[in-house]
Design a protein around this motif. Structure first.
Motif, mmCIF file in Angstrom:
data_model
loop_
_atom_site.group_PDB
_atom_site.id
_atom_site.type_symbol
_atom_site.label_atom_id
_atom_site.label_comp_id
_atom_site.label_asym_id
_atom_site.label_seq_id
_atom_site.Cartn_x
_atom_site.Cartn_y
_atom_site.Cartn_z
ATOM 1 N N GLU A 93 -9.366 10.233 -4.182
ATOM 2 C CA GLU A 93 -9.300 9.180 -5.199
ATOM 3 C C GLU A 93 -8.592 7.925 -4.682
ATOM 4 N N THR A 94 -7.730 8.094 -3.685
ATOM 5 C CA THR A 94 -6.929 6.997 -3.148
ATOM 6 C C THR A 94 -7.685 6.158 -2.114
ATOM 7 N N LYS A 109 1.743 7.172 0.188
ATOM 8 C CA LYS A 109 2.424 8.359 -0.361
ATOM 9 C C LYS A 109 1.405 9.388 -0.852
ATOM 10 N N ASN A 110 0.350 8.926 -1.505
ATOM 11 C CA ASN A 110 -0.686 9.845 -1.977
ATOM 12 C C ASN A 110 -1.314 10.608 -0.815
ATOM 13 N N ILE A 111 -1.568 9.929 0.274
ATOM 14 C CA ILE A 111 -2.148 10.593 1.437
ATOM 15 C C ILE A 111 -1.145 11.549 2.068
ATOM 16 N N ARG A 129 2.084 3.139 -2.347
ATOM 17 C CA ARG A 129 1.617 4.206 -3.248
ATOM 18 C C ARG A 129 0.462 4.980 -2.611
ATOM 19 N N GLN A 130 -0.475 4.259 -2.017
ATOM 20 C CA GLN A 130 -1.613 4.921 -1.373
ATOM 21 C C GLN A 130 -1.158 5.770 -0.184
ATOM 22 N N LEU A 147 0.822 -1.219 0.000
ATOM 23 C CA LEU A 147 0.000 0.000 0.000
ATOM 24 C C LEU A 147 0.855 1.269 0.000
ATOM 25 N N VAL A 194 -6.415 13.958 -4.713
ATOM 26 C CA VAL A 194 -5.661 12.698 -4.798
ATOM 27 C C VAL A 194 -5.994 11.803 -3.608
ATOM 28 N N ILE A 195 -6.092 12.404 -2.415
ATOM 29 C CA ILE A 195 -6.464 11.623 -1.226
ATOM 30 C C ILE A 195 -7.833 10.982 -1.436
ATOM 31 N N SER A 211 -9.063 2.447 -2.996
ATOM 32 C CA SER A 211 -8.043 1.406 -3.188
ATOM 33 C C SER A 211 -7.287 1.132 -1.894
ATOM 34 N N LEU A 212 -7.113 2.148 -1.063
ATOM 35 C CA LEU A 212 -6.458 1.948 0.226
ATOM 36 C C LEU A 212 -7.282 1.003 1.098
#
Length: 137
Positions: free
Chosen positions: A53-54, A41-43, A38-39, A36, A50-51, A57-58
């Motif tokens: 959209e993530t 990092k997005n957060i 990538r998720q 996880l 972006v958060i 999937s998280l």
């Protein structure tokens, strides 16, 4: 006596087994949580869109980890700690984006869009979390 000599060895063996169990558990956590990355990092970047959209999937990834890990789902507290840390990070990022001084000094349309995006992120987190929790339970 022979019993006194054997006790430290039994204690050592017990501690060694406990250490090996905790080590396997830690490796399991790292292995699964790395999926996880990538998720996370997005957060951590804090861009609200972006958060938002993530989040699905998280939570899907966390649900998968809960299902297949032989260690993580044994203790609810550790998994709850992970979820609490994620929740705190999301709230912190929303709070950083919605700063009162900037909202009243900036353009009204931009401020309103930022506030709406923050609300949307928090609503999505709450909804997706509850939905995922209901599926697991």
């Amino acid at each position: 006596s022979k019993d006194n000599d054997q006790y430290p060895l039994e204690a050592f063996n017990h501690q060694q087994k406990e250490f090996q169990k905790q080590h396997a558990k830690a490796k399991d956590f790292v292995k699964f949580l790395t999926t996880l990355e990538r998720q996370f990092k997005n957060i951590s970047r804090g861009e609200l869109k972006v958060i938002e959209e993530t989040i699905p999937s998280l939570l899907n990834g966390l649900k998968l980890i809960w299902t297949i890990s032989k260690h993580i789902n044994q203790t609810d507290q550790e998994f709850e700690d992970i979820l609490e840390a994620i929740s705190n990070e999301i709230c912190s990022k929303v709070r950083q984006q919605i700063q009162i001084q900037a909202i009243f000094k900036g353009r009204t349309d931009v401020s309103i869009a930022t506030i709406k995006q923050g609300i949307s992120v928090l609503d999505k987190w709450q909804f997706q979390f509850q939905t995922t929790r209901n599926i697991i339970e």
